[in-house]
Design an enzyme around this catalytic site. Structure first.
Site, PDB file in Angstrom:
ATOM      1  N   ASP A   1      34.064  82.243  44.585  1.00  0.00           N
ATOM      2  CA  ASP A   1      33.173  81.758  45.642  1.00  0.00           C
ATOM      3  C   ASP A   1      31.974  82.694  45.795  1.00  0.00           C
ATOM      4  O   ASP A   1      30.824  82.264  45.762  1.00  0.00           O
ATOM      5  CB  ASP A   1      33.917  81.680  46.989  1.00  0.00           C
ATOM      6  CG  ASP A   1      35.199  80.878  46.881  1.00  0.00           C
ATOM      7  OD1 ASP A   1      35.122  79.687  46.582  1.00  0.00           O
ATOM      8  OD2 ASP A   1      36.280  81.474  47.081  1.00  0.00           O
TER       9      ASP A   1
ATOM     10  N   GLU B   1      35.941  79.446  37.668  1.00  0.00           N
ATOM     11  CA  GLU B   1      34.756  78.637  37.407  1.00  0.00           C
ATOM     12  C   GLU B   1      33.599  79.448  36.856  1.00  0.00           C
ATOM     13  O   GLU B   1      32.984  79.091  35.848  1.00  0.00           O
ATOM     14  CB  GLU B   1      34.355  78.041  38.748  1.00  0.00           C
ATOM     15  CG  GLU B   1      33.480  76.856  38.637  1.00  0.00           C
ATOM     16  CD  GLU B   1      33.303  76.233  39.997  1.00  0.00           C
ATOM     17  OE1 GLU B   1      32.167  76.094  40.428  1.00  0.00           O
ATOM     18  OE2 GLU B   1      34.321  75.905  40.646  1.00  0.00           O
TER      19      GLU B   1
HETATM   20  O1  TRH Z   1      37.942  84.928  40.597  1.00  0.00           O
HETATM   21  P1  TRH Z   1      38.137  83.549  40.138  1.00  0.00           P
HETATM   22  O2  TRH Z   1      39.510  83.197  39.794  1.00  0.00           O
HETATM   23  O3  TRH Z   1      37.580  82.586  41.227  1.00  0.00           O
HETATM   24  C1  TRH Z   1      38.196  81.349  41.578  1.00  0.00           C
HETATM   25  C2  TRH Z   1      37.491  80.196  40.945  1.00  0.00           C
HETATM   26  O4  TRH Z   1      36.096  80.181  41.108  1.00  0.00           O
HETATM   27  C3  TRH Z   1      38.058  78.908  41.461  1.00  0.00           C
HETATM   28  O5  TRH Z   1      37.356  77.805  40.918  1.00  0.00           O
HETATM   29  C4  TRH Z   1      37.963  78.913  42.969  1.00  0.00           C
HETATM   30  O6  TRH Z   1      38.463  77.750  43.464  1.00  0.00           O
HETATM   31  C5  TRH Z   1      38.743  80.095  43.479  1.00  0.00           C
HETATM   32  O7  TRH Z   1      38.185  81.283  42.970  1.00  0.00           O
HETATM   33  C6  TRH Z   1      38.752  80.162  44.988  1.00  0.00           C
HETATM   34  O8  TRH Z   1      37.246  83.248  38.824  1.00  0.00           O
HETATM   35  P2  TRH Z   1      35.682  83.101  38.616  1.00  0.00           P
HETATM   36  O9  TRH Z   1      35.183  81.837  39.194  1.00  0.00           O
HETATM   37  O10 TRH Z   1      35.447  83.313  37.193  1.00  0.00           O
HETATM   38  O11 TRH Z   1      35.024  84.293  39.420  1.00  0.00           O
HETATM   39  C7  TRH Z   1      35.141  85.619  39.016  1.00  0.00           C
HETATM   40  C8  TRH Z   1      33.871  86.365  39.362  1.00  0.00           C
HETATM   41  O12 TRH Z   1      34.113  87.761  39.210  1.00  0.00           O
HETATM   42  C9  TRH Z   1      32.724  86.010  38.430  1.00  0.00           C
HETATM   43  O13 TRH Z   1      31.510  85.967  39.152  1.00  0.00           O
HETATM   44  C10 TRH Z   1      32.692  87.173  37.449  1.00  0.00           C
HETATM   45  C11 TRH Z   1      33.142  88.313  38.343  1.00  0.00           C
HETATM   46  N1  TRH Z   1      33.743  89.455  37.646  1.00  0.00           N
HETATM   47  C12 TRH Z   1      33.137  90.680  37.820  1.00  0.00           C
HETATM   48  O14 TRH Z   1      32.091  90.791  38.482  1.00  0.00           O
HETATM   49  N2  TRH Z   1      33.713  91.758  37.209  1.00  0.00           N
HETATM   50  C13 TRH Z   1      34.831  91.676  36.441  1.00  0.00           C
HETATM   51  O15 TRH Z   1      35.308  92.712  35.910  1.00  0.00           O
HETATM   52  C14 TRH Z   1      35.424  90.385  36.278  1.00  0.00           C
HETATM   53  C15 TRH Z   1      36.668  90.269  35.431  1.00  0.00           C
HETATM   54  C16 TRH Z   1      34.871  89.312  36.904  1.00  0.00           C
END
Ligand code: TRH
Length: 388
Positions: A17, A273
């Site tokens: 989010d 996402e």
């Molecule tokens: O963290 P998520 O599992 O978020 C989820 C999904 O968005 C899902 O659709 C939603 O319904 C739920 O949350 C509530 O995965 P996502 O979307 O990939 O988000 C991870 C964020 O973290 C992304 O912006 C990349 C960031 N990130 C970092 O900044 N540093 C890191 O080391 C990693 C691994 C990720």
């Protein structure tokens, strides 16, 4: 005068989010010169992906965006001209009431979750009148086709990635405490939810004929990795070897450095996402783990993206990609993970070519920030004319 935008983000779970809201907010401020205010109810989660954020500040400016702590009761504030509630979070009642008496009323948009399912295009842009107040909320659906809201991407993303891949890799590996990859070595990033398929995947990597280095930013998957390694816990900086596999635990990275990791690795496991989209823009082979939902509703999402993603792939390569994605998401156990991995390895070269072609094709959907700005500006214009 710059148009004012308020984006509201309620951090439900994980980092998606805030990850998406932050990418959007900084894109709107930097590329569109808008006056953007981002309201976030969990600044600690925000700080994880963007360490410059101070979790205790009521207001702070970062990357040209005014970041405000969304607390209860909500601080009285005049509504912006454009109001985004990310993923249907409920706006504060006092703010809604102020929106309803503003003339002309703000353009109110609910930014929805991304999906490759076909119904997305039909619902994109639809209005929904508020049941009590004289306000209309529009549904804005990101998506993979031009008739949707498109995908989040910076205008210079492709150039930055190309420059990084061309000359930034040695310094990046050094920063992470790794040497440059040896010939034939496969570097894999792993960002995942707990997953019953993980131990078999680790076994497959450990018994690979060539070296596999798996880079894992700290997160939910760590306890499972520790169990597989039979160690009590794992910390950033630790390195463990099992057969051909070398596991490197990384600290959780800031959002831009995580992008670099996706660009640097040969193969990326992503989840949710935002990382899914970033892995596609990385033009590298990827496996997506959809955010698990009740009644396996996420399987429809996975199937829809997979069908779209494998279009144009030769049948054997498409089978190898599908096998990995489906097994990783618990959609099938027809083949063991060892079989899926061998099939993927056998098709690796074709899958790499496809990942680059897919990244080129993605641009056809359009960039989400551009589409959102067009959508809002059109609505704003029509309101000005109807409310002189
Ligand atoms: O963290 P998520 O599992 O978020 C989820 C999904 O968005 C899902 O659709 C939603 O319904 C739920 O949350 C509530 O995965 P996502 O979307 O990939 O988000 C991870 C964020 O973290 C992304 O912006 C990349 C960031 N990130 C970092 O900044 N540093 C890191 O080391 C990693 C691994 C990720």
């Amino acid at each position: 005068m710059r148009t004012t935008w308020d984006i509201f983000c309620n951090v439900v779970d994980n980092y998606g989010d805030i990850g998406i809201a932050w990418r959007l907010a900084r894109g709107l401020a930097r590329e569109h010169g808008l006056d953007v205010q981002l309201w976030v109810d969990d600044l600690h989660a925000f700080q994880r992906i963007w360490p410059a954020i101070s979790p205790d500040a009521t207001e702070q400016t970062c990357e040209g965006v005014r970041v405000c702590a969304w607390r209860i009761p909500f601080a009285a504030t005049g509504p912006a001209q454009v109001v985004i509630d990310a993923f249907g979070c409920s706006l504060p009642e006092t703010y809604l009431a102020a929106m309803s008496v503003q003339s002309p009323p703000p353009v109110w948009i609910n930014l929805e979750y991304l999906s490759a399912e076909p119904w997305v295009a039909e619902h994109h842009g639809l209005p929904s009148p508020h049941p009590r107040l004289p306000l209309t909320r529009y549904f804005f659906f990101p998506g993979y086709t031009p008739d949707t809201g498109g995908l989040l991407a910076e205008a210079d993303l492709a150039e930055r990635r190309a420059a990084f891949v061309h000359s930034g890799l040695p310094a990046f590996w050094r920063e992470l405490g790794l040497e440059a990859p040896q010939a034939g070595e496969l570097r894999i990033s792993l960002f995942a939810y707990e997953n019953p398929a993980l131990p078999d995947l680790l076994e497959a990597w450990a018994t690979d004929t060539r070296p596999v280095t798996c880079l894992v930013p700290e997160g939910r998957v760590i306890p499972q990795l520790a169990a597989w390694l039979s160690v009590p816990g794992l910390q950033a900086g630790e390195v463990h070897r099992r057969g051909a596999l070398r596991l490197h635990i990384l600290p959780f990275l800031d959002q831009d450095t995580y992008d670099h990791l996706l660009w640097a690795c040969n193969f990326n496991f992503v989840r949710g996402e935002d990382s899914c989209v970033r892995a596609q823009w990385a033009a590298r082979p990827m496996v997506w783990q959809a955010y698990p939902q009740d009644d396996h509703a996420h399987w429809d999402k996975t199937g829809a993206l997979l069908a779209h993603y494998t279009e144009g792939l030769e049948p054997e390569a498409a089978h190898a990609v599908s096998g990995m994605w489906r097994h990783w998401n618990g959609m099938t156990e027809a083949d063991s993970m060892a079989v899926c991995w061998a099939a993927w390895r056998g098709q690796q070269a074709a899958i790499e070519v496809h990942a680059r072609a897919w990244c080129e094709r993605l641009g056809r959907a359009g960039r989400l920030a551009d589409k959102l700005v067009d959508f809002a500006e059109n609505k704003l214009k029509s309101r000005v004319f109807s409310n002189p």
